[in-house]
Design a protein around this motif. Structure first.
Motif, PDB file in Angstrom:
ATOM      1  N   GLN A 226       2.781 -14.659  22.286  1.00 35.22           N
ATOM      2  CA  GLN A 226       2.818 -15.330  23.585  1.00 35.22           C
ATOM      3  C   GLN A 226       1.437 -15.437  24.221  1.00 35.22           C
ATOM      4  O   GLN A 226       1.250 -16.185  25.183  1.00 35.22           O
ATOM      5  CB  GLN A 226       3.775 -14.599  24.526  1.00 35.22           C
ATOM      6  N   LEU A 227       0.474 -14.668  23.714  1.00 35.47           N
ATOM      7  CA  LEU A 227      -0.893 -14.693  24.225  1.00 35.47           C
ATOM      8  C   LEU A 227      -1.838 -15.065  23.085  1.00 35.47           C
ATOM      9  O   LEU A 227      -1.506 -14.912  21.917  1.00 35.47           O
ATOM     10  CB  LEU A 227      -1.275 -13.327  24.794  1.00 35.47           C
ATOM     11  N   THR A 228      -3.023 -15.538  23.476  1.00 35.60           N
ATOM     12  CA  THR A 228      -4.053 -15.827  22.475  1.00 35.60           C
ATOM     13  C   THR A 228      -5.316 -15.079  22.878  1.00 35.60           C
ATOM     14  O   THR A 228      -6.267 -15.673  23.413  1.00 35.60           O
ATOM     15  CB  THR A 228      -4.325 -17.339  22.372  1.00 35.60           C
ATOM     16  N   PRO A 229      -5.330 -13.772  22.674  1.00 32.71           N
ATOM     17  CA  PRO A 229      -6.495 -12.987  23.105  1.00 32.71           C
ATOM     18  C   PRO A 229      -7.741 -13.344  22.295  1.00 32.71           C
ATOM     19  O   PRO A 229      -7.668 -13.603  21.091  1.00 32.71           O
ATOM     20  CB  PRO A 229      -6.067 -11.547  22.867  1.00 32.71           C
ATOM     21  N   THR A 230      -8.871 -13.350  22.975  1.00 35.70           N
ATOM     22  CA  THR A 230     -10.174 -13.551  22.344  1.00 35.70           C
ATOM     23  C   THR A 230     -11.105 -12.457  22.836  1.00 35.70           C
ATOM     24  O   THR A 230     -10.783 -11.726  23.777  1.00 35.70           O
ATOM     25  CB  THR A 230     -10.773 -14.917  22.711  1.00 35.70           C
ATOM     26  N   ARG A 231     -12.274 -12.355  22.206  1.00 35.18           N
ATOM     27  CA  ARG A 231     -13.254 -11.382  22.692  1.00 35.18           C
ATOM     28  C   ARG A 231     -13.638 -11.708  24.136  1.00 35.18           C
ATOM     29  O   ARG A 231     -13.840 -10.814  24.960  1.00 35.18           O
ATOM     30  CB  ARG A 231     -14.484 -11.393  21.790  1.00 35.18           C
TER      31      ARG A 231
END
Length: 291
Positions: A181-186
């Motif tokens: 559900q999320l698209t985490p990035t640095r």
């Protein structure tokens, strides 16, 4: 303000620290000498880059002077200087690079601490790392999957994945990524990390040792021991069959297992909170004293 530690006091602390850490480092080194892999505990020494010798090594941290003749051996280490009262860290060793690290750690941990723990991920990150993956490419290929590949894939497809931790998400298989559900990035790390996340709490160990030697050994050790306990839950809730290593599964594919996981997750969030607070305060002190 500088604290002068009498020789007997700091030697006792050093002995206690070494004994505490060797309970973990010695078995790891013995397994490595025998060529044995441990799917749970190796992570603490491979994913995290703090070497066993460094973990065992006691250090006082900044603003502490070690009195007595025995303290002179610290001069063999980089960054220590002798003063009229004993031996201490040279404040000039807190470089611009260290200051940038401290600033990032403070910002990340402060943001994380400001949020309520989210306890609904159920450890599905480990399942997403093997979703639709060929057997020979699974990370722990030496271990069987408790439900087999079809059963593992079915669990991933039946539950919502809500992983906000980039360093877990980046190991998701290609087919699993769109299911999150999320698209985490640095770049969104500070925005997304939350105190219920097992990996965010394990990473307190990393943020402590990133500031070595400007963090006392006992704080790093406290964070390491929390990470070790969390890692056990992390893998017990995974799709792998760890019965051969003496670990009972947390069956997150069931409602009872998810409830068990959430209870343990909440307890780890509670234990991590004071360590996160100590690290934030430590970063603030370092940054203030360097100005």
């Amino acid at each position: 303000m500088t604290l002068v530690l009498p020789e007997a006091d700091w030697l006792a602390r050093e002995r206690d620290h070494v004994e505490r850490m060797r309970a973990w480092t010695v078995p790891h080194q013995e397994r490595r000498a025998r060529g044995e892999k441990h799917p749970v505990l190796d992570f603490l020494f491979s994913y995290y880059s703090y070497r066993p010798a460094h973990l065992e090594r006691w250090q006082p941290g900044p603003g502490v002077v070690l009195a007595g003749d025995a303290a002179r051996r610290f001069l063999d280490r980089k960054g220590y200087v002798e003063t009229a009262d004993g031996v201490c860290l040279d404040p000039s060793g807190f470089t611009e690079s260290k200051a940038r690290t401290a600033e990032f750690v403070r910002r990340l941990l402060t943001a994380t601490a400001s949020r309520a723990p989210r306890l609904s991920c159920f450890g599905l990150h480990e399942w997403a790392m093997v979703y639709r993956e060929p057997a020979d490419r699974v990370r722990h290929a030496q271990l069987p999957l408790r439900l087999g590949s079809p059963g593992t894939d079915a669990v991933v497809e039946s539950l919502d994945i809500r992983c906000g931790h980039f360093d877990a998400f980046r190991f998701f298989t290609g087919p699993a990524r769109p299911r999150n559900q999320l698209t985490p990035t640095r770049e969104t790390q500070v925005e997304l990390e939350q105190p219920g996340c097992l990996h965010a709490n394990m990473d307190l160990f990393k943020w402590g040792y990133k500031l070595d030697p400007f963090v006392g050994a006992e704080l790093i050790a406290d964070c390491f021991l929390l990470a070790a306990d969390i890692r056990e839950l992390d893998m017990r809730a995974s799709p792998y069959d760890l019965s051969g290593f003496g670990y009972a599964p947390v069956r997150i594919e069931t409602a009872e297992g998810r409830a068990e996981y959430a209870r343990a997750q909440a307890e780890f969030a509670r234990r991590a909170a004071p360590l996160r607070t100590r690290l934030i305060a430590h970063c603030e002190e370092l940054l203030t004293s360097s100005r």
